[in-house]
Design an enzyme around this catalytic site. Sequence first.
Site, PDB file in Angstrom:
ATOM      1  N   LYS A  53     -17.266 154.903  78.285  1.00  0.00           N
ATOM      2  CA  LYS A  53     -18.068 153.861  77.633  1.00  0.00           C
ATOM      3  C   LYS A  53     -19.560 154.121  77.834  1.00  0.00           C
ATOM      4  O   LYS A  53     -20.318 154.208  76.866  1.00  0.00           O
ATOM      5  CB  LYS A  53     -17.682 152.492  78.202  1.00  0.00           C
ATOM      6  CG  LYS A  53     -18.300 151.329  77.469  1.00  0.00           C
ATOM      7  CD  LYS A  53     -17.791 149.990  77.987  1.00  0.00           C
ATOM      8  CE  LYS A  53     -16.400 149.674  77.485  1.00  0.00           C
ATOM      9  NZ  LYS A  53     -16.043 148.247  77.676  1.00  0.00           N
ATOM     10  N   GLU A  88     -29.359 163.775  78.366  1.00  0.00           N
ATOM     11  CA  GLU A  88     -30.311 164.396  77.457  1.00  0.00           C
ATOM     12  C   GLU A  88     -29.693 165.205  76.326  1.00  0.00           C
ATOM     13  O   GLU A  88     -30.297 165.387  75.280  1.00  0.00           O
ATOM     14  CB  GLU A  88     -31.266 165.285  78.275  1.00  0.00           C
ATOM     15  CG  GLU A  88     -32.390 164.447  78.862  1.00  0.00           C
ATOM     16  CD  GLU A  88     -32.896 164.957  80.199  1.00  0.00           C
ATOM     17  OE1 GLU A  88     -32.078 165.042  81.136  1.00  0.00           O
ATOM     18  OE2 GLU A  88     -34.076 165.270  80.300  1.00  0.00           O
TER      19      GLU A  88
END
Lengths: 324, 733, 173
Positions: free
Chosen positions: B624, B696
Amino acid sequence: MRSFEFLQAHSVEEALALLALPSTKALAGGTTLVDLMKLGVEAPARLVDIQALPLTEIAVTGETLRIGALASNSAVAADPSVRRLCPALCDALLSGASGQIRNAATMGGNLLQRTRCPFFRSHDWPCNKREPGSGCPAHEGADAHHAVLGTSDACLAVHPSDLAVALLALDAEIGIRAGHAARQVSLAAFYRLPGETPHLETIIGAGELITHIDVPITPLAATSRYLKLRGRASYEFASASVATALHCENGRVVELAVALGGLGTVPWRDRQAETLLIGGPLSEAVINRFCDALLAPARASAANAYKLALARGAIRRMLESASC
Amino acid sequence: MLKQIGIAQNRVDGPMKVTGEAAYAADRRPGGQLYALAVRSPVAAGTITRIETAAAKSVAGIVAIYTHANAPAALDWHADPAVMALSGEGLGRQALEAAEPEAPPPYLPMTGPDIVFAGQWIAVVVATSLEAAREASLLVKPIIEPHEASVEIDARNDRFLEPGFFFAADMQVQRGAWPDTAAKQQIVSETYRTPMQNHHPMEPSATVAVWDGDAVTVFDSTQGVMATREYVARSLKLPLDKVRVISAFVGGGFGGKNQTWPHQALAAHIARALGRPVRLQLTRADMAVASGHRSQTEQDVALQAASDGSLTALRHVSRVPTSLHGNFFEPSGLNSLMLYEAAALGVRHHVVRKAFATPTPFRAPGETPGSFAVESAVDELAHALAQNPLDLRQRYIPSRDHYHDRDWSSNNLLECYRRGAEAFGWPEGVIVPRARRDGHELIGVGMATTAYPAPALPAIVRLRLRVEGKLQVETSATDIGTGMYTILAQTVADELSLPVEAIEVRLGDSNFPHAPTAGRSKSTASLLPAAQHAARALLQRLAAAVREPLSELSNVALQDRLKAAGLAELEAEGSSTGLQVGQQVSFYSFGAHFIEVRVDEALGRVSVTRVVSALDCGRIVNPKTATSQIRGGIIFGIGMALMEDAAFHPTRARMINDNLADYAIPVNADIPEIDVIFVGEPDNRFNELGVRGLGEIGVPGTAAAIANAVFAATGQRVRNLPITPSAIVRGGE
Amino acid sequence: MHNTPPSMTVTATVNGQPVAITVDVRRTLLDLLREDLGLTGTKKGCDHGQCGACTVFVDGRRVLSCLKLAVTTSGQAVTTVEGLGTPDVLHPLQEAFMRYDAFQCGYCTSGQLMSALAVVADESLTTRDQIREAMSGNLCRCGAYQGIVEAIIEVKARSHAAGSEDATPDAIV
């Protein structure tokens, strides 16, 4: 923000009396004024809270739709009769700002909102509109988001209102009061071109108050629509916008209105150019000729010429998709 | 056995965040607090002749006004090079040293009359109310003798520096000779440009400094409380143990709160001088200039391939700016080095000093702008070769880390391509531009590869078992929205066979054990091994205390045993070592973005309508929160591709759009459903859990995939971001 | 000599509680909530009406508290995120935000929730695109937009289902 005297008006008469005092501004939804006061761009000595005034009506009277100056942008946009009679008005309102801002912002305030030019909206850039004679950084090659129509050597600031563009196409009139005098002016005559005096934006004088907006109820108005173009999908001012209304019979244009936003220092319309479209069918060629005429007075730079292309694209899309 | 790890657990800090109870820095309200607000220079270069403060001083509620004239003495505020080296100004100094042995003079606001960039803080007003501070800040009038300044990169006339090593790579790599162009080769040689971007986390940076005797507590918004403590303590000339930094909740960072910036120390200096708590919250306009940004880049990429597509040469030359006084620059060539193997390889960086604020890492620094250039170029090459871009990329899958001459610990890029393409419905064969239309809209699909290193640094986690209450997990790491609170709870829960609800994670306090700054996707792999070790140490200590082996664990059982041992509480620490020097393999994450756009050319409108991204990031601790991280990264890529652009006035060198109305970031209506697929196997050579960070990797490649999709839709190749309405109606010039 | 800036007493209801407080006339509702009442759940993201982080309800409508002078709040009822639910007793929207991971850093979340409350209540907003548009005045830099929309769809469907039995989340497309 400079401090100020906070006054509350309980009637239009009281408001007008207070607004006659020097350095006094009316406070309605506050979404422009409070913002600009924080930025140091506006610094009135007195604020008159007019939110309690009974100017929130939305009413159909005979051939006129009357909208009170203090009706919220949300209330007007959600009104079924406004939607039916002049859909462009609703669409223009709903394309502006965000749900939160539309709940607070009023119709009068929307018309009087100030430009989003970043040089104006800061106390320490030069700006001829904020501080006449101080200069215009946009003219120094920073005009990618600035106006191409109605500009002057002093100012390139775009008029930010979506609502005003729709109202211009709808031949709306603005009701104004000062003291005991009331006057009604067409929206077309409401805004002033910047010229040498960019700080003077409307014909509203000191101590005057917008009380209402009248929109003529016509078959043309019922066909009106609004299209807004911008860099992101929502919550942004227009790069270009267009309000159109078109009435055709037997495939020929009988009546139409086209107003532009995002390009001009004021909402832009050219009735002379519109006559090019009257009487004939809407072909690509005639729409192009209309656009040529409408945009002929534009002064564009390499950085903002794209607005002309956007305006052409938007006008063509709106007219070609209208039933004619 | 892993019961919690791998579960889509709700955030354990969620209840605090959805009720408004989570306290961010500016939410702290110590009694008697003063409010500080900065005044910025409107000019980019010059010398302050004088600052008029009389009008500002007359504002009711003003306590102090500091400028370069009084701050050094009144606040003990000096540009000490050793302290500056700890801050965002120092990052990258080592890389530039070879080219520029003498460092530029250190810059700290309000320490001298020189203006070195527009937006530089030239004064700070301190007042008893926000309103007074705001009024006074508008009345401070600097008189500045202006000089000329520019922020534009001029490839011909600028004096460029050639940096050395940065981000674990040589910034000047040259291998093999550029092949003979007479051979039958396809060549792409283009220049790509990416704009300057602002981080603009929703929480503007804020620091609240509260002194108690000779010690100070700093409530701050930072990605790293330990680095902040060191910077603030050194600036105050205090030992570390006299400074406590607390950042329990951070309203986003994305790199803007990764380094330390002057305001973090300044608040403490002012609070010390005035003997009262001080809150210094940056305005949104400050956020554009006072906490770093991603600089613009100009990148020349040349690819040369044989007719079958095999890559024979790659050249990637970046021209990137840094400030006049700082050192950070975008290492744009990193992914070219890591992903593409060619006999002839040239990856170079040229750095030029410009009169703007110092840039700083911004979510996937280097990889993000670099990937736009090289992944666009690969797409151009595919079209030149009349090959499907996916087929060409499959050919280019790096079999190993050629640059470092090491094997990958694991690399599932092929699986990313396969699963992503399948879920997306990626077309086969040559992609013909302008071939798909729906009404007024042209439809195009594009793809790009993403990759990001998996670093790790030493970290310590402390557990505290108590007779009453939840088991406490403490470390100084921050959760800037990443999910660190939650994945630490999951990890400890699994080690101790506890439910997540039995665990309380406490983060972002420099009094807690050492952890690295949250950044460069290293926290997961740094912290979770330490948490595992701490849990095991706790069990050992408990076993020793009760003198029997532990089986059948549950929190009650743990607490019962603690009671039986006659202890009120028991602590244990565990540590991780980070990546070892001399590693044998390279740890990297990989992925692929598949994106569909619709372009209405007449209206200048580009909409991203579908995104499927498949990523190999090792074991996923929490699907999640991990999915949210990737989606967030992709949305940064969408913003970069379509709208974000910090614009400067051409002659005044001052940022024009230092606010959230004119600097557009994506709104809800810009974002389609984003399908995230994790293909990764656990990377067990990296750490026991096989986990890698993933904050990232969503960003690199996204902008290229969008530009590639725009090309497929329109036949228009946009090499200068962002792809605005203006770019579309102008035909991509 | 400093003059004391003009101040006025604001008499309002905040989260159901009567409040009477004297403030500088320049104080915004946002700063009144945060600084005077300690209701720091409402956030300052831009202070200029450009981000939505300060969204609260005033007399049943969502507005930006950073653009509203506190002195104009007299006689009005203000609801902030603190009036929505507590960690122990969450509002269905708060629960749905958690389930759909409709936030990351949490800073924009209070504003998102207050906006979402209005969107849930607005029955004219039925499609996913309409919800996206209606939520576009609340920026989220972490990019939790998808979860926010999912959470709203679910709560809308449930509150709709309370009134009509056949409504499911699938009713929203």
